[in-house]
Design a protein around this motif. Structure first.
Motif, short mmCIF file in Angstrom:
data_model
loop_
_atom_site.label_atom_id
_atom_site.label_comp_id
_atom_site.label_asym_id
_atom_site.label_seq_id
_atom_site.Cartn_x
_atom_site.Cartn_y
_atom_site.Cartn_z
N GLY A 212 0.77 -1.23 0.00
CA GLY A 212 0.00 0.00 0.00
C GLY A 212 0.80 1.28 0.00
N ARG A 213 2.08 1.20 -0.26
CA ARG A 213 2.92 2.41 -0.29
C ARG A 213 2.85 3.04 -1.68
N LEU A 214 2.67 4.36 -1.74
CA LEU A 214 2.68 5.06 -3.02
C LEU A 214 4.10 5.05 -3.56
N ASP A 215 4.27 4.43 -4.74
CA ASP A 215 5.61 4.21 -5.29
C ASP A 215 5.89 5.05 -6.54
N GLY A 216 4.84 5.52 -7.22
CA GLY A 216 5.05 6.29 -8.43
C GLY A 216 3.79 7.01 -8.84
N VAL A 217 3.95 8.10 -9.59
CA VAL A 217 2.83 8.90 -10.06
C VAL A 217 3.05 9.26 -11.53
N VAL A 218 2.05 9.03 -12.36
CA VAL A 218 2.03 9.51 -13.73
C VAL A 218 1.04 10.67 -13.80
N GLU A 219 1.52 11.87 -14.14
CA GLU A 219 0.66 13.04 -14.22
C GLU A 219 0.13 13.21 -15.64
N LEU A 220 -1.13 13.66 -15.74
CA LEU A 220 -1.78 13.84 -17.03
C LEU A 220 -2.36 15.24 -17.13
N PRO A 221 -2.56 15.73 -18.37
CA PRO A 221 -3.07 17.09 -18.56
C PRO A 221 -4.59 17.19 -18.51
N VAL A 222 -5.25 16.13 -18.05
CA VAL A 222 -6.71 16.11 -17.93
C VAL A 222 -7.06 15.52 -16.57
N ARG A 223 -8.25 15.84 -16.06
CA ARG A 223 -8.60 15.44 -14.69
C ARG A 223 -9.25 14.06 -14.63
N GLN A 224 -10.10 13.74 -15.61
CA GLN A 224 -10.93 12.55 -15.50
C GLN A 224 -10.21 11.33 -16.09
N VAL A 225 -9.37 10.72 -15.28
CA VAL A 225 -8.54 9.57 -15.69
C VAL A 225 -9.31 8.31 -15.33
N THR A 226 -9.56 7.46 -16.31
CA THR A 226 -10.53 6.38 -16.12
C THR A 226 -9.96 4.99 -15.95
N ALA A 227 -8.87 4.65 -16.65
CA ALA A 227 -8.35 3.29 -16.58
C ALA A 227 -6.93 3.23 -17.12
N CYS A 228 -6.26 2.12 -16.86
CA CYS A 228 -4.90 1.94 -17.36
C CYS A 228 -4.65 0.45 -17.56
N THR A 229 -3.79 0.14 -18.55
CA THR A 229 -3.43 -1.24 -18.82
C THR A 229 -2.11 -1.27 -19.57
N PHE A 230 -1.37 -2.34 -19.40
CA PHE A 230 -0.10 -2.49 -20.11
C PHE A 230 -0.33 -3.15 -21.47
N GLY A 231 0.46 -2.69 -22.46
CA GLY A 231 0.37 -3.27 -23.79
C GLY A 231 1.66 -3.05 -24.54
N GLY A 232 1.58 -3.22 -25.86
CA GLY A 232 2.77 -3.15 -26.69
C GLY A 232 3.42 -4.51 -26.81
N PRO A 233 4.31 -4.69 -27.78
CA PRO A 233 4.94 -6.00 -28.01
C PRO A 233 5.66 -6.55 -26.79
N ASP A 234 6.23 -5.67 -25.97
CA ASP A 234 6.98 -6.11 -24.79
C ASP A 234 6.24 -5.83 -23.49
N LEU A 235 4.98 -5.45 -23.57
CA LEU A 235 4.16 -5.11 -22.39
C LEU A 235 4.83 -4.05 -21.52
N ASP A 236 5.55 -3.13 -22.15
CA ASP A 236 6.26 -2.11 -21.39
C ASP A 236 5.66 -0.71 -21.56
N GLU A 237 4.49 -0.62 -22.21
CA GLU A 237 3.79 0.65 -22.35
C GLU A 237 2.52 0.63 -21.50
N LEU A 238 2.33 1.69 -20.71
CA LEU A 238 1.11 1.84 -19.94
C LEU A 238 0.17 2.74 -20.73
N PHE A 239 -0.96 2.18 -21.14
CA PHE A 239 -1.97 2.95 -21.87
C PHE A 239 -3.02 3.44 -20.87
#
Length: 230
Positions: free
Chosen positions: A167-194
């Motif tokens: 439960g420790r906060l380990d990282g933050v991705v900031e976005l230029p919009v407020r209503q952030v709905t979901a995230c998932t990994f993809g790409g050929p190497d599963l190293d991109e967070l969409f």
């Protein structure tokens, strides 16, 4: 689905398609008749059963539930209510070893965790973390990376948070919009967070990038999506 196609949450029913383009999507029987309730978000457990939660269109407190769909062994499918009293059911994903499940009921501001095993199924929900940010709706969709850390979109917060298994906060991705709905990994190497976002109820001249899909390479990889066994 393990054999191709997809299992899909519709409004008041779940549906099955054998094709990846969903052109043969066929709904299963409706789970309820109340037109004020709809399915929202879901995912599969390590044994290939599909869980999908519901919510009221007006977000009435406690109006939603979590349901589980499984093949019944005779060519049919059984939909079972797993728990009730949910307001906005979001996010359902597992640790890499399959022993822990993570889940969000957005207005609680909590990311919940449950023990899981094949014989006993899911244990009781308990809070992993409470997200304490001003003016947010709460944790929305989530995923789990290959290191067992939980990534969750914060609706109203302009961020995706990464939490450690304790439960420790380990990282933050900031976005230029407020209503952030979901995230998932993809790409050929599963190293991109969409990251998906919404522009629901926003004026046309506000947050012009709202509703876009963003991507970032956070330096870790994700897991492959668990397939529905039916």
């Amino acid at each position: 689905r393990a054999g191709g196609g997809a299992v899909v949450g519709l409004e008041r029913a779940l549906g099955l398609a054998g094709r990846d383009d969903l052109t043969d999507l066929a709904p299963l029987p409706e789970v309820w008749s109340d037109r004020g309730i709809r399915f929202n978000d879901g995912g599969c457990d390590p044994d290939g059963r599909f869980y999908c939660g519901s919510m009221a269109y007006d977000q009435a407190p406690g109006a939603g539930s979590m349901f589980r769909l499984a093949a019944d062994g005779s060519g049919g499918y059984a939909t079972e209510q797993m728990w009730s009293g949910v307001t906005v059911s979001n996010g359902f994903a597992f640790s890499p070893d399959g022993s822990l499940a993570y889940y969000n009921d957005t207005p609680t501001h909590q990311v919940s965790v449950m023990d899981y095993d094949r014989e006993g199924g899911l244990g009781p929900r308990r809070p992993l973390v409470t997200v304490d940010l001003p003016d947010i709706s709460g944790p929305d969709g989530l995923c789990v990376d290959a290191e067992g850390y939980v990534w969750t979109a914060i609706y109203g917060g302009s961020v995706v948070h990464r939490y450690s298994p304790d439960g420790r906060l380990d990282g933050v991705v900031e976005l230029p919009v407020r209503q952030v709905t979901a995230c998932t990994f993809g790409g050929p190497d599963l190293d991109e967070l969409f990251i998906t976002t919404s522009r629901e109820n926003l004026p046309v001249d506000e947050q012009p990038q709202a509703g876009s899909v963003f991507s970032v390479k956070p330096g870790v990889t994700g897991q492959r999506t668990i397939a529905f066994a039916g």
